[in-house]
Enzyme design. Structure first.
Site, mmCIF file in Angstrom:
data_model
loop_
_atom_site.group_PDB
_atom_site.id
_atom_site.type_symbol
_atom_site.label_atom_id
_atom_site.label_comp_id
_atom_site.label_asym_id
_atom_site.label_seq_id
_atom_site.Cartn_x
_atom_site.Cartn_y
_atom_site.Cartn_z
ATOM 1 N N GLY A 113 -3.549 -17.091 -7.649
ATOM 2 C CA GLY A 113 -2.941 -17.810 -8.758
ATOM 3 C C GLY A 113 -3.226 -19.483 -9.074
ATOM 4 N N CYS A 143 -5.586 -10.258 -5.719
ATOM 5 C CA CYS A 143 -5.048 -8.933 -5.098
ATOM 6 C C CYS A 143 -6.858 -7.921 -5.390
ATOM 7 C CB CYS A 143 -4.415 -8.306 -5.625
ATOM 8 S SG CYS A 143 -4.183 -8.028 -7.185
ATOM 9 N N HIS A 219 1.708 0.632 -10.271
ATOM 10 C CA HIS A 219 1.387 1.194 -8.799
ATOM 11 C C HIS A 219 -0.260 1.146 -8.516
ATOM 12 C CE1 HIS A 219 5.475 1.453 -7.634
ATOM 13 N NE2 HIS A 219 5.651 2.471 -8.346
#
Length: 338
Positions: A113, A143, A219
């Site tokens: 970030g 990620c 998820h």
């Protein structure tokens, strides 16, 4: 040899997982974690008996003490007590914390970030480990980019790659988040996605472009990867490579792994804390060819996938291992990624 002393700034989604990951490393010591308020994660830490020492980023704010959270000192106390900090503060805060790390001549690893300028090296354990060796400030990829690079690096080292194109089906928020609101829509971002650009920053020899679509799920992300190899790669080659890679989990739809939710459930059934998985998953049934191009799909467990690469970054920055394969192998050993 003395253990490397590590601190974690920000005890949120990533921070609590970083703390757990460091605590598993036999050659590292987790000195403590720092946060600004008694969040649910901090309250859960207390409920678990405070396995990690908590340091208050804002000592003038007494909300932690008022909530009964034992505080071991200030943020600067933590920084002075460690060799290196893993900074998982909200985006932009890490750049401010960097001034404190510089003040005490400490090393630090920042998350995806933060802007790239915050660090000396934009780092990935498998793709450019050696570039991080001995550096003071490293920055991790996001990620999606972290998992993507694992797969791209795997192919590139085996056959070389002419180019890569990706489509990211991106979860809109983490479980428990409310800031995105309630939604029933897919949202397209302007191409190319930052993950494609970030991959080229880490691996500048591979042209990459990509499209990203936000989806109203929580998820895991799914990425389709279309690669043009320099040497011919067959479907069986991708499957064999995935089986040999410690941070890639080969799965089959036929075995019940129907998608992201199947993998999250599987991780919970394994007893993994919070349903975490460090590995990306690669579906056998998704591997297809178009001419000499090869295509497949991977799953990115967004809350935990970056933890191994953060540990790699500590090893590189602290010169614990100067060789790429030795460094990632030690991380894999302690995280039980075999």
């Amino acid at each position: 040899m003395a253990k490397v002393k590590v601190g974690v700034a920000g005890y949120g989604v990533i921070g609590q997982r970083l703390a757990d990951g460091v605590a598993l490393q036999g050659d590292m010591e987790l000195v403590g974690v720092a946060d600004v308020a008694p969040t649910l994660s901090v309250r859960a830490l207390k409920q678990k008996g405070m396995p990690y020492k908590m340091f208050n980023v804002s000592p003038e704010n007494k909300s932690m003490e008022e909530a009964g959270i034992p505080v071991s000192g200030s943020f600067e106390d933590l920084v002075q007590s460690v060799d290196i900090m893993l900074d998982s503060s909200p985006g932009g805060v890490g750049a401010k914390n960097k001034e404190i790390y510089k003040k005490y001549n400490k090393k630090a690893v920042f998350q995806g970030g933060e802007k790239n300028e915050v660090a000396d090296v934009f780092f990935h354990g498998y793709a450019n480990y050696e570039m991080g060796v001995g550096q003071q400030f490293l920055k991790l990829t996001s990620c999606n980019t972290t998992g993507l690079i694992r797969a791209v690096d795997m192919m590139d080292r085996a056959a070389g790659l002419e180019k890569v194109a990706i489509t990211i089906i991106r979860r809109v928020a983490d479980p428990g988040d409310y800031h995105r609101g309630l939604t029933n829509a897919l949202q397209l971002e302007k191409a190319p996605s930052h993950q494609a650009l970030d991959l080229m920053t880490i691996m500048p020899h591979i042209p990459c472009t990509g499209i990203l679509v936000h989806t109203p799920v929580t998820h895991g992300h799914i990425i389709t990867v279309l690669a043009t190899p320099k040497k011919k790669i067959e479907k069986k080659d991708i499957w064999e490579m995935a089986n040999e890679h410690p941070r890639i989990m080969p799965v089959r739809v036929a075995d019940g792994f129907l998608g992201n939710a199947s993998l999250f459930r599987y991780a919970r059934d394994l007893g993994n804390p919070r349903g975490d998985m460090y590995e990306i998953a690669l579906w056998e049934e998704s591997i297809v060819k178009s001419g000499d191009d090869i295509m497949f799909a991977i799953n990115i467990p967004q809350e935990s996938v970056v933890i191994p690469e953060n540990i790699d970054a500590i090893r590189a920055a602290m010169k614990m291992q100067t060789d790429r394969l030795e460094g990632v192998a030690m991380t894999n050993k302690y995280l039980n990624l075999l």
